[in-house]
Design an enzyme around this catalytic site. Structure first.
Site, PDB file in Angstrom:
ATOM      1  CD  GLU A   1      -0.577   1.686  12.129  1.00 32.75           C
ATOM      2  OE1 GLU A   1      -0.085   1.694  10.978  1.00 32.75           O
ATOM      3  OE2 GLU A   1      -1.763   1.334  12.358  1.00 32.75           O
TER       4      GLU A   1
ATOM      5  CG  HIS B   1       1.224   9.525   3.892  1.00 36.16           C
ATOM      6  ND1 HIS B   1      -0.124   9.309   3.848  1.00 36.16           N
ATOM      7  CD2 HIS B   1       1.809   8.353   3.547  1.00 36.16           C
ATOM      8  CE1 HIS B   1      -0.351   8.053   3.464  1.00 36.16           C
ATOM      9  NE2 HIS B   1       0.806   7.461   3.282  1.00 36.16           N
TER      10      HIS B   1
END
Length: 326
Positions: A60, A129
């Site tokens: 990321e 998540h």
């Protein structure tokens, strides 16, 4: 007209933006060949090729850093972080570089990038998540934070975000990715950023929310309408910069304010809205500002998830308490 879901609206916005401007590129983990975890980018690689739709490593920080480099040199990258819970490695790049590019170069360079991320709970996902940490980015000067609540707003706000010359964090409430369908707006239609949208007019109380919680907010407003309580519902849409003018005009009309969000209650966007309303409309308020929010804990696993997320019943109860305040 064709009706589309939110995830289809995101895909269509990306498609239309890439067709209109060859400088728009898409990158992220599995966005190309697989079309993304939620299929938000499906079909784009086949249409525009691997040079404009790029699968990246699981990194990321790299995704954000490469996007900043692209943006500073004239491209318009739209990067995807698979889930908001994975966004933390990218924060150094976003906060220290993307957000500061215009100020650092005294306007010589801007950073026209969009960082997309599915966010929020409600899909019975595992740890990392289901986060709702929009307040982290709203606190950083130079970052714009946008959260759509419907297919039409997802399409039109994403197009506006891609066209913006500064970095935009675009958070997509995955709980409502496929919850509803709306008629597809005319191709290229944008909505203004930095603007709240009044979804329902009312006289007794102002209900402020954003993202997936708009669904329960509208349900609560409808239920209370049957009991004779008139609720005005405002979709914040752009968390930062915050359109307080629209919120304040509504609160001054109704005299009451309830704020709903699924992020943790403390130190959040709801607290900022409540502080500004209390400071600027103290003499118009007929009751204290009330917040209905997630709890100050890590988002629980799926068996307890529904107890964490604000539901219609909690919102109705908060509004009734506010209306009945003496």
């Amino acid at each position: 007209m064709t009706k589309i879901t939110m995830v289809e609206a995101v895909n269509k916005a990306l498609d239309d933006a890439m067709a209109a401007d060859e400088d728009v590129v898409v990158l992220g983990e599995d966005v190309g060949t697989n079309g993304g975890v939620f299929r938000a980018t499906i079909g784009l690689k086949e249409k525009y090729g691997f040079k404009r739709v790029m699968d990246t490593p699981l990194a990321e920080a790299l995704i954000a850093g490469v996007s900043i480099g692209m943006a500073s040199q004239g491209l318009k990258p739209v990067a995807e972080i698979q889930f908001m819970g994975f966004i933390f490695p990218s924060m150094e790049q976003l906060c220290c570089h993307a957000a500061r590019m215009r100020n650092r170069t005294r306007g010589r360079l801007t950073c026209p990038m969009v960082l997309r991320a599915p966010y929020g709970g409600g899909i019975h996902a595992p740890e990392h998540h289901s986060e709702s940490t929009e307040a982290l980015f709203a606190h950083i000067p130079g970052l714009r934070v946008v959260i759509p609540s419907s297919p039409v707003r997802a399409y039109s706000l994403l197009l506006a975000a891609i066209a913006d010359p500064d970095p935009v964090i675009f958070l997509e409430p995955k709980r409502i990715y496929r919850l509803q369908k709306q008629e597809m707006p005319a191709a290229g239609t944008t909505l203004p950023l930095d603007t709240c949208f009044t979804l329902r007019e009312g006289q007794d109380v102002t209900l402020v929310s954003w993202g997936a919680s708009i669904k329960e907010s509208l349900e609560a407003a409808k239920a209370l309408g049957e009991d004779g309580i008139s609720v005005e519902v405002i979709d914040v849409a752009t968390i930062k910069p915050l359109d307080m003018d629209t919120i304040m005009a509504s609160v001054r009309k109704t005299g009451r304010c309830v704020i709903v969000h699924e992020a943790a209650r403390s130190f959040g966007v709801g607290a900022e809205i409540a502080a500004q309303v209390s400071a600027e409309a103290i003499f118009e308020l007929q009751a204290p500002v009330k917040r209905v929010a997630g709890y100050d804990i890590t988002m629980p696993y799926y068996r307890m998830e529904d107890h964490y997320l604000p539901d219609t019943e909690r919102i109705v109860r908060a509004i009734k308490e506010t209306v009945m305040f003496q």
